[in-house]
Design an enzyme around this catalytic site. Structure first.
Site, PDB file in Angstrom:
ATOM      1  N   SER A  26      -0.145 -12.945 -27.077  1.00 57.51           N
ATOM      2  CA  SER A  26       0.199 -11.699 -26.399  1.00 57.51           C
ATOM      3  C   SER A  26       1.596 -11.777 -25.774  1.00 57.51           C
ATOM      4  O   SER A  26       2.484 -11.001 -26.101  1.00 57.51           O
ATOM      5  CB  SER A  26      -0.872 -11.399 -25.338  1.00 57.51           C
ATOM      6  OG  SER A  26      -0.515 -10.274 -24.579  1.00 57.51           O
ATOM      7  N   HIS A 107       2.579 -17.335 -15.476  1.00 59.53           N
ATOM      8  CA  HIS A 107       1.462 -17.327 -14.526  1.00 59.53           C
ATOM      9  C   HIS A 107       1.471 -18.696 -13.843  1.00 59.53           C
ATOM     10  O   HIS A 107       1.664 -19.714 -14.500  1.00 59.53           O
ATOM     11  CB  HIS A 107       0.150 -17.087 -15.285  1.00 59.53           C
ATOM     12  CG  HIS A 107      -1.076 -17.047 -14.428  1.00 59.53           C
ATOM     13  ND1 HIS A 107      -1.077 -16.560 -13.133  1.00 59.53           N
ATOM     14  CD2 HIS A 107      -2.357 -17.424 -14.681  1.00 59.53           C
ATOM     15  CE1 HIS A 107      -2.295 -16.647 -12.642  1.00 59.53           C
ATOM     16  NE2 HIS A 107      -3.090 -17.176 -13.559  1.00 59.53           N
ATOM     17  N   GLU A 230     -13.592   8.705 -19.265  1.00 60.31           N
ATOM     18  CA  GLU A 230     -12.666   9.436 -18.387  1.00 60.31           C
ATOM     19  C   GLU A 230     -11.949   8.560 -17.373  1.00 60.31           C
ATOM     20  O   GLU A 230     -11.031   9.013 -16.695  1.00 60.31           O
ATOM     21  CB  GLU A 230     -13.410  10.577 -17.670  1.00 60.31           C
ATOM     22  CG  GLU A 230     -13.756  11.715 -18.621  1.00 60.31           C
ATOM     23  CD  GLU A 230     -14.175  12.985 -17.883  1.00 60.31           C
ATOM     24  OE1 GLU A 230     -13.618  13.261 -16.813  1.00 60.31           O
ATOM     25  OE2 GLU A 230     -15.082  13.667 -18.378  1.00 60.31           O
TER      26      GLU A 230
HETATM   27  P1  NDP Z   1      -2.569 -16.185 -25.840  1.00 57.67           P
HETATM   28  O1  NDP Z   1      -3.999 -16.554 -25.725  1.00 57.67           O
HETATM   29  O2  NDP Z   1      -2.260 -14.869 -26.482  1.00 57.67           O
HETATM   30  O3  NDP Z   1      -1.792 -17.370 -26.607  1.00 57.67           O
HETATM   31  C1  NDP Z   1      -2.105 -17.670 -27.889  1.00 57.67           C
HETATM   32  C2  NDP Z   1      -0.994 -18.515 -28.476  1.00 57.67           C
HETATM   33  O4  NDP Z   1      -1.079 -19.852 -28.001  1.00 57.67           O
HETATM   34  C3  NDP Z   1      -1.098 -18.561 -29.982  1.00 57.67           C
HETATM   35  O5  NDP Z   1       0.203 -18.517 -30.544  1.00 57.67           O
HETATM   36  C4  NDP Z   1      -1.741 -19.918 -30.218  1.00 57.67           C
HETATM   37  O6  NDP Z   1      -1.379 -20.478 -31.463  1.00 57.67           O
HETATM   38  C5  NDP Z   1      -1.122 -20.735 -29.117  1.00 57.67           C
HETATM   39  N1  NDP Z   1      -1.929 -21.915 -28.824  1.00 57.67           N
HETATM   40  C6  NDP Z   1      -3.189 -21.945 -28.318  1.00 57.67           C
HETATM   41  N2  NDP Z   1      -3.601 -23.211 -28.169  1.00 57.67           N
HETATM   42  C7  NDP Z   1      -2.576 -24.002 -28.590  1.00 57.67           C
HETATM   43  C8  NDP Z   1      -2.389 -25.401 -28.671  1.00 57.67           C
HETATM   44  N3  NDP Z   1      -3.333 -26.256 -28.291  1.00 57.67           N
HETATM   45  N4  NDP Z   1      -1.196 -25.848 -29.153  1.00 57.67           N
HETATM   46  C9  NDP Z   1      -0.246 -24.996 -29.535  1.00 57.67           C
HETATM   47  N5  NDP Z   1      -0.361 -23.664 -29.475  1.00 57.67           N
HETATM   48  C10 NDP Z   1      -1.518 -23.173 -29.005  1.00 57.67           C
HETATM   49  O7  NDP Z   1      -1.895 -16.286 -24.390  1.00 57.67           O
HETATM   50  P2  NDP Z   1      -1.355 -15.099 -23.473  1.00 57.67           P
HETATM   51  O8  NDP Z   1      -0.105 -14.566 -24.067  1.00 57.67           O
HETATM   52  O9  NDP Z   1      -2.456 -14.181 -23.105  1.00 57.67           O
HETATM   53  O10 NDP Z   1      -0.987 -15.924 -22.147  1.00 57.67           O
HETATM   54  C11 NDP Z   1       0.117 -16.784 -22.083  1.00 57.67           C
HETATM   55  C12 NDP Z   1       0.528 -16.942 -20.646  1.00 57.67           C
HETATM   56  O11 NDP Z   1       0.973 -15.681 -20.140  1.00 57.67           O
HETATM   57  C13 NDP Z   1      -0.605 -17.383 -19.726  1.00 57.67           C
HETATM   58  O12 NDP Z   1      -0.059 -18.215 -18.724  1.00 57.67           O
HETATM   59  C14 NDP Z   1      -1.082 -16.088 -19.103  1.00 57.67           C
HETATM   60  O13 NDP Z   1      -1.688 -16.231 -17.848  1.00 57.67           O
HETATM   61  C15 NDP Z   1       0.247 -15.350 -18.960  1.00 57.67           C
HETATM   62  N6  NDP Z   1       0.138 -13.897 -18.881  1.00 57.67           N
HETATM   63  C16 NDP Z   1      -0.587 -13.216 -19.835  1.00 57.67           C
HETATM   64  C17 NDP Z   1      -0.654 -11.848 -19.793  1.00 57.67           C
HETATM   65  C18 NDP Z   1      -1.343 -11.089 -20.880  1.00 57.67           C
HETATM   66  O14 NDP Z   1      -1.281  -9.871 -20.838  1.00 57.67           O
HETATM   67  N7  NDP Z   1      -1.991 -11.685 -21.851  1.00 57.67           N
HETATM   68  C19 NDP Z   1       0.006 -11.070 -18.726  1.00 57.67           C
HETATM   69  C20 NDP Z   1       0.828 -11.875 -17.846  1.00 57.67           C
HETATM   70  C21 NDP Z   1       0.842 -13.243 -17.921  1.00 57.67           C
HETATM   71  P3  NDP Z   1      -2.418 -20.578 -32.703  1.00 57.67           P
HETATM   72  O15 NDP Z   1      -2.216 -19.324 -33.496  1.00 57.67           O
HETATM   73  O16 NDP Z   1      -1.987 -21.804 -33.394  1.00 57.67           O
HETATM   74  O17 NDP Z   1      -3.795 -20.644 -32.121  1.00 57.67           O
END
Ligand code: NDP
Ligand code: MG
Length: 328
Positions: A26, A107, A230
């Site tokens: 995301s 975060h 709603e």
């Molecule tokens: P996601 O769950 O969307 O992240 C997924 C990504 O992380 C994928 O590219 C995945 O790759 C990769 N990934 C997962 N596990 C591993 C691993 N072990 N090694 C390498 N890559 C890995 O995260 P978010 O974007 O939701 O959140 C990221 C940060 O942003 C967090 O700190 C969150 O708190 C913060 N945040 C999130 C918000 C949101 O709206 N989502 C809002 C504000 C802050 P693969 O395809 O290989 O699995």
């Protein structure tokens, strides 16, 4: 309140720096693309063979392994799921961090609760959009942005704040405004907000309203429209114009009924429980529970997910959204 806008930020500080964005979910996808489109030197760090690897390549990003990306970058922006960050940091990031580098987050969880520790001569910064990645990207392409937060936990180089702000500017956040906070404040309020109000509170409020109507014999579909569908219309009004704007737009009947009845639904009892939830966050009790959950493959989360999935409101909603073309 300290708010920063585009005019307050010199993005030139990042001109000769390489930024590794770890994760392409995301936030990773949105932030890395915005930063690259703003002219920064961005490398996306991922695990080879993971689902995002090819996606990032297809988007035209420069993709490397987490280790390679961390090694060649001055700034390592960790946008992996919070529960995997500490492990990936320890194995694949920390060996490559050099004095004067910046470790950045969206975060504060892992820093505030000390799951990740960074040497004193390294910056620890946060630049956090106040919204999901899809909005970070969409508003950027519309020449605007969504508001963000900036925080500095460690200032090893003396210009950590300027670096974090410049990253925020490149993501489009300072077009709307970047508010200064601390890792502690961001982490604790974020967890509280999602538990008590945004994700936990609102779904339970909707569910209780839905069940009350269905148990009284009304059609499920009508109950869904009234108590769930709603919600967005009302929240949009509050988002744009505050409570006053919302009250102004609904009927006088709705205004009288809402104002005179709301405290019977959410009251001192609920607030007492909210305070307990906040205390659990502040004392680290929630974090401990979530860590345990992750050590054993998330058994409680999986159980709760299954129950939620089978809930009557979800089944009714899925059918109705399809029937009305709201969901494909
Ligand atoms: P996601 O769950 O969307 O992240 C997924 C990504 O992380 C994928 O590219 C995945 O790759 C990769 N990934 C997962 N596990 C591993 C691993 N072990 N090694 C390498 N890559 C890995 O995260 P978010 O974007 O939701 O959140 C990221 C940060 O942003 C967090 O700190 C969150 O708190 C913060 N945040 C999130 C918000 C949101 O709206 N989502 C809002 C504000 C802050 P693969 O395809 O290989 O699995
Ligand atoms: Mg949040």
């Amino acid at each position: 309140m300290k708010m920063y806008y585009d005019k307050d930020i010199d993005a030139g500080i990042l001109a000769n720096k390489t930024i590794a964005v770890l994760g392409y979910g995301s936030q990773g996808r949105a932030q890395s693309r915005n930063m690259a489109d703003s002219g920064l030197n961005v490398v996306v760090g991922l695990r080879e063979g993971g689902a995002s690897w090819q996606k990032a390549i297809d988007d035209g990003m420069n993709v490397k392994t987490v280790e390679e990306a961390s090694k060649e970058s001055d700034i390592i922006h960790i946008l992996l799921p919070d529960e995997v960050q500490a492990d990936v940091h320890e194995k694949s990031v920390s060996p490559y961090i050099e004095s004067g580098n910046t470790v950045s987050f969206s975060h504060g969880y892992n820093i505030h609760f000390k799951y990740i520790k960074v040497p004193k001569d390294v910056n620890v910064t946060m630049i956090a959009p106040k919204g999901p990645g899809s909005m970070v990207r969409r508003t950027y392409l519309e020449d605007f942005g969504i508001p963000g937060l900036v925080a500095i936990e460690q200032d090893g180089t003396g210009d950590a704040l300027q670096i974090a702000l410049a990253m925020g500017k490149a993501c489009g956040l300072s077009r709307a405004g970047i508010l200064e906070t601390s890792f502690k404040e961001e982490t604790e309020t974020d967890l509280f907000g999602e538990q008590a109000v945004l994700c936990g509170g609102i779904t339970e409020l909707i569910k209780s309203g839905f069940e009350t109507l269905v148990e009284a014999g009304y059609q499920k579909e009508i109950a869904y429209f009234e108590t769930c569908h709603e919600v967005k219309l009302i929240v949009d009004l509050i988002y744009e114009k505050g409570f006053a704007g919302m009250w102004n737009d609904v009927s006088n009947t709705a205004e009288f009924g809402g104002l005179s009845r709301r405290e019977r639904v959410i009251n001192q009892e609920s607030k007492k429980e909210m305070k307990k939830i906040l205390t659990e966050i502040q004392k680290g009790k929630f974090t401990k529970e979530w860590t345990m959950e992750n050590l054993s493959k998330q058994p409680m989360l999986n159980r709760l997910r299954a129950i939620e999935h089978e809930d009557e409101i979800e089944i009714t909603g899925a059918k109705l959204r399809k029937a009305c073309g709201l969901e494909k």
